[in-house]
Design a protein around this motif. Structure first.
Motif, PDB file in Angstrom:
ATOM      1  N   LEU A 178       0.830  -1.209   0.000  1.00 44.84           N
ATOM      2  CA  LEU A 178       0.000   0.000   0.000  1.00 44.84           C
ATOM      3  C   LEU A 178       0.863   1.256   0.000  1.00 44.84           C
ATOM      4  O   LEU A 178       0.555   2.218  -0.717  1.00 44.84           O
ATOM      5  CB  LEU A 178      -0.927  -0.002   1.214  1.00 44.84           C
ATOM      6  N   CYS A 179       1.946   1.252   0.765  1.00 41.20           N
ATOM      7  CA  CYS A 179       2.847   2.414   0.781  1.00 41.20           C
ATOM      8  C   CYS A 179       3.507   2.634  -0.579  1.00 41.20           C
ATOM      9  O   CYS A 179       3.603   3.765  -1.058  1.00 41.20           O
ATOM     10  CB  CYS A 179       3.913   2.239   1.864  1.00 41.20           C
ATOM     11  N   VAL A 180       3.951   1.549  -1.221  1.00 41.60           N
ATOM     12  CA  VAL A 180       4.561   1.666  -2.546  1.00 41.60           C
ATOM     13  C   VAL A 180       3.533   2.179  -3.550  1.00 41.60           C
ATOM     14  O   VAL A 180       3.827   3.060  -4.358  1.00 41.60           O
ATOM     15  CB  VAL A 180       5.154   0.310  -2.992  1.00 41.60           C
ATOM     16  N   TYR A 181       2.317   1.653  -3.497  1.00 42.99           N
ATOM     17  CA  TYR A 181       1.254   2.093  -4.387  1.00 42.99           C
ATOM     18  C   TYR A 181       0.952   3.577  -4.173  1.00 42.99           C
ATOM     19  O   TYR A 181       0.817   4.340  -5.148  1.00 42.99           O
ATOM     20  CB  TYR A 181      -0.001   1.255  -4.150  1.00 42.99           C
ATOM     21  N   ALA A 182       0.849   3.993  -2.916  1.00 41.46           N
ATOM     22  CA  ALA A 182       0.549   5.399  -2.627  1.00 41.46           C
ATOM     23  C   ALA A 182       1.685   6.297  -3.106  1.00 41.46           C
ATOM     24  O   ALA A 182       1.436   7.387  -3.640  1.00 41.46           O
ATOM     25  CB  ALA A 182       0.317   5.583  -1.130  1.00 41.46           C
ATOM     26  N   PHE A 183       2.917   5.875  -2.955  1.00 42.92           N
ATOM     27  CA  PHE A 183       4.058   6.660  -3.410  1.00 42.92           C
ATOM     28  C   PHE A 183       4.001   6.881  -4.921  1.00 42.92           C
ATOM     29  O   PHE A 183       4.115   8.003  -5.402  1.00 42.92           O
ATOM     30  CB  PHE A 183       5.361   5.954  -3.012  1.00 42.92           C
ATOM     31  N   PHE A 184       3.799   5.802  -5.665  1.00 41.03           N
ATOM     32  CA  PHE A 184       3.740   5.933  -7.122  1.00 41.03           C
ATOM     33  C   PHE A 184       2.494   6.690  -7.570  1.00 41.03           C
ATOM     34  O   PHE A 184       2.538   7.476  -8.518  1.00 41.03           O
ATOM     35  CB  PHE A 184       3.805   4.566  -7.801  1.00 41.03           C
ATOM     36  N   TYR A 185       1.380   6.484  -6.906  1.00 35.38           N
ATOM     37  CA  TYR A 185       0.150   7.185  -7.263  1.00 35.38           C
ATOM     38  C   TYR A 185       0.320   8.696  -7.084  1.00 35.38           C
ATOM     39  O   TYR A 185      -0.062   9.484  -7.951  1.00 35.38           O
ATOM     40  CB  TYR A 185      -1.016   6.679  -6.420  1.00 35.38           C
ATOM     41  N   ASN A 225       3.138  10.402  -7.021  1.00 30.44           N
ATOM     42  CA  ASN A 225       4.119  10.925  -7.973  1.00 30.44           C
ATOM     43  C   ASN A 225       3.536  11.035  -9.374  1.00 30.44           C
ATOM     44  O   ASN A 225       3.757  12.035 -10.066  1.00 30.44           O
ATOM     45  CB  ASN A 225       5.369  10.044  -8.007  1.00 30.44           C
ATOM     46  N   LEU A 226       2.783  10.059  -9.807  1.00 34.15           N
ATOM     47  CA  LEU A 226       2.206  10.102 -11.149  1.00 34.15           C
ATOM     48  C   LEU A 226       1.072  11.115 -11.236  1.00 34.15           C
ATOM     49  O   LEU A 226       0.908  11.779 -12.258  1.00 34.15           O
ATOM     50  CB  LEU A 226       1.718   8.721 -11.567  1.00 34.15           C
ATOM     51  N   SER A 227       0.290  11.251 -10.197  1.00 30.34           N
ATOM     52  CA  SER A 227      -0.830  12.191 -10.253  1.00 30.34           C
ATOM     53  C   SER A 227      -0.329  13.629 -10.285  1.00 30.34           C
ATOM     54  O   SER A 227      -0.920  14.473 -10.945  1.00 30.34           O
ATOM     55  CB  SER A 227      -1.766  11.976  -9.062  1.00 30.34           C
ATOM     56  N   THR A 228       0.772  13.940  -9.624  1.00 29.35           N
ATOM     57  CA  THR A 228       1.297  15.309  -9.676  1.00 29.35           C
ATOM     58  C   THR A 228       1.915  15.594 -11.034  1.00 29.35           C
ATOM     59  O   THR A 228       1.812  16.710 -11.536  1.00 29.35           O
ATOM     60  CB  THR A 228       2.348  15.547  -8.569  1.00 29.35           C
ATOM     61  N   GLU A 229       2.518  14.601 -11.669  1.00 32.19           N
ATOM     62  CA  GLU A 229       3.074  14.797 -13.006  1.00 32.19           C
ATOM     63  C   GLU A 229       1.964  15.048 -14.021  1.00 32.19           C
ATOM     64  O   GLU A 229       2.094  15.891 -14.890  1.00 32.19           O
ATOM     65  CB  GLU A 229       3.913  13.594 -13.425  1.00 32.19           C
ATOM     66  N   ILE A 230       0.858  14.341 -13.913  1.00 32.17           N
ATOM     67  CA  ILE A 230      -0.259  14.518 -14.842  1.00 32.17           C
ATOM     68  C   ILE A 230      -0.851  15.911 -14.663  1.00 32.17           C
ATOM     69  O   ILE A 230      -1.146  16.602 -15.632  1.00 32.17           O
ATOM     70  CB  ILE A 230      -1.322  13.422 -14.626  1.00 32.17           C
ATOM     71  N   ASN A 231      -0.993  16.354 -13.450  1.00 31.40           N
ATOM     72  CA  ASN A 231      -1.541  17.694 -13.198  1.00 31.40           C
ATOM     73  C   ASN A 231      -0.628  18.783 -13.742  1.00 31.40           C
ATOM     74  O   ASN A 231      -1.096  19.791 -14.232  1.00 31.40           O
ATOM     75  CB  ASN A 231      -1.780  17.903 -11.684  1.00 31.40           C
ATOM     76  N   LEU A 232       0.664  18.583 -13.667  1.00 33.78           N
ATOM     77  CA  LEU A 232       1.593  19.567 -14.212  1.00 33.78           C
ATOM     78  C   LEU A 232       1.471  19.631 -15.735  1.00 33.78           C
ATOM     79  O   LEU A 232       1.573  20.709 -16.322  1.00 33.78           O
ATOM     80  CB  LEU A 232       3.028  19.231 -13.815  1.00 33.78           C
TER      81      LEU A 232
END
Length: 84
Positions: free
Chosen positions: A63-70, A72-79
């Motif tokens: 869950l921690c690994v999933y949350a970390f990647f989620y 990171n990817l969600s902030t890149e998409i928003n940018l």
């Protein structure tokens, strides 16, 4: 070695066990049986408890690994959306 010499060099652990054994004679049989049953129940349930803790730990790590990647990817998409 005589008997006195052998008994004088007892380990502290052996003396402690002997003291505990003497205290058990002071208790009634029903109290001793109840204590023994509780100890056996604790030993038998520890395997299930250990397995549950291992599985919970693995799930928490995933869950921690999933949350970390989620995150990171969600902030890149928003940018990328803001850049257009």
């Amino acid at each position: 070695m005589g008997k006195k010499d052998a008994s004088a060099t007892r380990l502290p652990v052996d003396q402690y066990r002997k003291q505990i054994g003497k205290q058990d004679f002071k208790k009634s049989k029903s109290v001793l049986k109840a204590t023994q049953l509780r100890a056996e129940a604790k030993k038998s349930s520890s395997g299930f408890k250990d397995a549950f803790l291992v599985i919970a730990g693995i799930l928490f790590f995933v869950l921690c690994v999933y949350a970390f990647f989620y995150l990171n990817l969600s902030t890149e998409i928003n940018l990328d959306v803001d850049a257009d």
